[in-house]
Design an enzyme around this catalytic site. Sequence first.
Site, PDB file in Angstrom:
ATOM      1  N   CYS A   2       0.825  -1.208   0.000  1.00 37.61           N
ATOM      2  CA  CYS A   2       0.000   0.000   0.000  1.00 37.61           C
ATOM      3  C   CYS A   2       0.858   1.256   0.000  1.00 37.61           C
ATOM      4  CB  CYS A   2      -0.866   0.026   1.252  1.00 37.61           C
ATOM      5  SG  CYS A   2      -1.916  -1.401   1.388  1.00 37.61           S
ATOM      6  N   ARG A  27       5.300   0.061  -6.029  1.00 37.15           N
ATOM      7  CA  ARG A  27       5.219  -0.803  -4.849  1.00 37.15           C
ATOM      8  C   ARG A  27       4.222  -1.952  -5.075  1.00 37.15           C
ATOM      9  NH1 ARG A  27       6.496   2.733  -0.245  1.00 37.15           N
ATOM     10  NH2 ARG A  27       5.028   1.667   1.084  1.00 37.15           N
ATOM     11  N   TRP A  75      -2.804  -2.778  -1.799  1.00 35.22           N
ATOM     12  CA  TRP A  75      -2.377  -4.127  -2.192  1.00 35.22           C
ATOM     13  C   TRP A  75      -3.099  -5.038  -1.209  1.00 35.22           C
ATOM     14  CZ3 TRP A  75       2.215  -5.702  -5.237  1.00 35.22           C
ATOM     15  CH2 TRP A  75       2.467  -7.080  -5.182  1.00 35.22           C
ATOM     16  N   ASN A  99      -1.728   2.197   5.910  1.00 40.78           N
ATOM     17  CA  ASN A  99      -0.780   1.235   5.365  1.00 40.78           C
ATOM     18  C   ASN A  99      -0.284   0.408   6.540  1.00 40.78           C
ATOM     19  OD1 ASN A  99       1.382  -0.035   4.187  1.00 40.78           O
ATOM     20  ND2 ASN A  99       2.567   1.830   3.812  1.00 40.78           N
ATOM     21  N   GLY A 100      -0.260  -0.917   6.414  1.00 43.08           N
ATOM     22  CA  GLY A 100       0.205  -1.753   7.530  1.00 43.08           C
ATOM     23  C   GLY A 100      -0.903  -2.681   7.976  1.00 43.08           C
ATOM     24  N   GLU A 478      21.197 -21.082  -5.827  1.00 45.34           N
ATOM     25  CA  GLU A 478      20.728 -19.708  -5.960  1.00 45.34           C
ATOM     26  C   GLU A 478      21.887 -18.716  -5.762  1.00 45.34           C
ATOM     27  OE1 GLU A 478      18.353 -18.270  -7.165  1.00 45.34           O
ATOM     28  OE2 GLU A 478      18.288 -16.290  -6.271  1.00 45.34           O
ATOM     29  N   LYS A 482      23.039 -16.028  -8.579  1.00 44.80           N
ATOM     30  CA  LYS A 482      23.131 -14.578  -8.332  1.00 44.80           C
ATOM     31  C   LYS A 482      24.487 -14.055  -8.766  1.00 44.80           C
ATOM     32  CE  LYS A 482      20.018 -13.901  -8.072  1.00 44.80           C
ATOM     33  NZ  LYS A 482      18.697 -14.372  -8.071  1.00 44.80           N
ATOM     34  N   GLU A 485      24.973 -14.122 -12.621  1.00 44.88           N
ATOM     35  CA  GLU A 485      24.117 -13.155 -13.320  1.00 44.88           C
ATOM     36  C   GLU A 485      24.704 -11.754 -13.332  1.00 44.88           C
ATOM     37  OE1 GLU A 485      20.415 -13.895 -10.989  1.00 44.88           O
ATOM     38  OE2 GLU A 485      19.473 -13.619 -12.938  1.00 44.88           O
ATOM     39  N   HIS A 501      32.720 -36.721  -6.313  1.00 44.72           N
ATOM     40  CA  HIS A 501      32.368 -37.547  -7.477  1.00 44.72           C
ATOM     41  C   HIS A 501      32.756 -36.859  -8.793  1.00 44.72           C
ATOM     42  CE1 HIS A 501      30.398 -40.407  -4.890  1.00 44.72           C
ATOM     43  NE2 HIS A 501      29.803 -39.392  -4.281  1.00 44.72           N
ATOM     44  N   LYS A 597      13.872  -9.048 -17.216  1.00 45.44           N
ATOM     45  CA  LYS A 597      13.168  -9.314 -15.958  1.00 45.44           C
ATOM     46  C   LYS A 597      12.020 -10.301 -16.161  1.00 45.44           C
ATOM     47  CE  LYS A 597      12.503  -8.689 -11.592  1.00 45.44           C
ATOM     48  NZ  LYS A 597      13.433  -9.463 -10.763  1.00 45.44           N
TER      49      LYS A 597
HETATM   50  C1  F6R Z   1      17.266 -14.785 -11.515  1.00 49.40           C
HETATM   51  C2  F6R Z   1      15.959 -14.568 -12.077  1.00 49.40           C
HETATM   52  C3  F6R Z   1      15.440 -15.556 -13.082  1.00 49.40           C
HETATM   53  C4  F6R Z   1      13.953 -15.802 -12.847  1.00 49.40           C
HETATM   54  C5  F6R Z   1      13.385 -16.706 -13.969  1.00 49.40           C
HETATM   55  C6  F6R Z   1      11.935 -17.018 -13.731  1.00 49.40           C
HETATM   56  O1  F6R Z   1      17.637 -13.777 -10.648  1.00 49.40           O
HETATM   57  O2  F6R Z   1      15.293 -13.633 -11.761  1.00 49.40           O
HETATM   58  O3  F6R Z   1      16.151 -16.761 -13.006  1.00 49.40           O
HETATM   59  O4  F6R Z   1      13.770 -16.396 -11.613  1.00 49.40           O
HETATM   60  O5  F6R Z   1      13.525 -16.062 -15.205  1.00 49.40           O
HETATM   61  O6  F6R Z   1      11.178 -15.872 -13.657  1.00 49.40           O
HETATM   62  P1  F6R Z   1       9.793 -15.829 -12.916  1.00 49.40           P
HETATM   63  O7  F6R Z   1      10.028 -16.094 -11.482  1.00 49.40           O
HETATM   64  O8  F6R Z   1       9.258 -14.453 -13.182  1.00 49.40           O
HETATM   65  O9  F6R Z   1       8.940 -16.900 -13.542  1.00 49.40           O
END
Ligand code: F6R
Length: 602
Positions: A2, A27, A75, A99-100, A478, A482, A485, A501, A597
Amino acid sequence: MCGIVGYIGDKEKKEILLDGLQELVYRGYDSAGIAIIENRQLRNFKAVGRLKNLREKTKDYESIDFGVSIGHTRWATHGKPTELNAHPHMGTYSFVVHNGIIENYQELKKELQSKGINFLSQTDTETIVHLFEKYNNINGNPWEAFTKTIDKLDGAYATLLITEADEKSIFFAKHGSPMLIGFKDDEIFFASSDTPIIGKATEVYYLEDGEYGYAKDGKVTLFDENGEKSFTKQPLATDKAMAQKDGYRFFMEKEIYEQSHVMNDTMMGRLLEDKIDFEELDEKLFENITNIKICACGTSYHSALTGAYLLERVAKIPCQVEIASEFRYKEPLLQKNTLFITISQSGETADTLEALKMAKRAGLKSLSICNVDNSSIVRESDSAILTRAGIEKGVASTKAFATQTMVLWMLTLYVAQIKKSISSEKLLEELDAMRHTPKSLLVTDRVHSKMNRLSKRYLHGHGFFFIGRDLFFPLALEGALKLKEISYLHAEGYPAGEMKHGPIALADSELFTIALMPKTLHYDKIKSNVEELCARDTTVLAISSEPFELADDFIKTTYDSHPMLEFFEMMVVTQLLALEISIRLGNDVDMPRNLAKSVTVE
Ligand code: F6R
């Protein structure tokens, strides 16, 4: 999440509010509304969906005289995204935005309802305005009524209230959720963050928790528990892009820091005293379900793997995880007693969406865990749980991963409750640990500055191995993702027990190993795996709450009571490592090369 705006002055209030709300849409929101008192007339507009719907509704309305006004993007947390649940909420002659969460709202609502007060919405917010009017109707003193109202509220909130009983004032209070006050000559602005008021106000005061007061006649009177207090305004930033980052260097950095706070939103209304509740789920979804299959890509796949460990171990339900792009073409055998779960931050990932459609065609029941309401994956699923991470701008996912993992942990307990596969003592223990999660996600100066210093030692070499066992294997995957990437360095996540192995052949001083060594899960096993690497002269950065002498570098974590708390704390460390290495290499942290993204193509 929110967002709040407010304005007192003689400019066109509708435009100031709508422009302000536009700055808060990042947000995330599902409905919006405004309320204005001008020339003793109270007007209110609300609309579900995009802000343009609210603009459309207000297009013939003008508010060009002096007046007070408040606005809100919502939200949904308590109650669905409907117009009735959208803010501002109305009493008989007052409006409130908030908000909250008001934790004791049910108790307050019952009390007010027993006095004949009618509630229109399902929200916790509406109790504020009715409580205020109840007190004001008794003593005819709006300020006193407001202070009495906020005295009654438990929880975290930021709130603004306007009333015809005092039509030149905005009453405000902050306790846990963000709010600031902007100033320019006689005009006064309120907002959840800087951006709505940049270019409009010239000075700002950032409210502290526990502060409340009123704005009237170009002046703000401020109080805290010790009574009236003075305050110092500061110049307001002029650069919006910078302000959106709240002073952080990159959105990814801001999002790492946000995780602790955002997690409260993820748990809100779901983590109860003695159980997990998902208002959005019908227990029937789990009828005749004997196993679970989760499909996702990238980071979401890693949270899925973590969830599978939890679902099998705690909820005692078989769970398989598949990479969506593999699943689609493997001609999978799908059975109707399988619950098909998809996980996606964006809700638009083409492979995940197609996997879901395949499962539906095969007649499977489906559930999605997603950050974006109304996205394709949410719309396509029978049920959805929103992760409530707020919009994630950094391409490298951080808070989305944290909140997905939390939803999976909560879902595990929810399924365990339904299947009665968890004892009540164990359930209470899990819930208790869960309550500590926001703390385990806090970024401390100690750890961040250490990662900053350490990062200069990890810029070369011939590659990184992130190793972990059990739940910490997906976290290793993960952590490696990170790093690669945003730093473009080669990194791999590996189950620690697998190193011997094959991959251990790579071990030498130029191989960097990031060892996740939780105290609560197979500590001795992972310790021997790391010792084997140390014996081969690998450079090791160990992350653990237990001191580990052999490591070249060591990050001491603080949580040692529950694997998930260790998990979240270590997750932050790996995110900071990737961030700091990438910054040192001069890369664009938020927009790494070749990545998007939202991956809407196969
Ligand atoms: C890594 C990253 C990607 C997404 C992947 C799936 O930091 O953001 O590996 O996780 O492209 O995307 P979503 O979660 O939007 O389906």
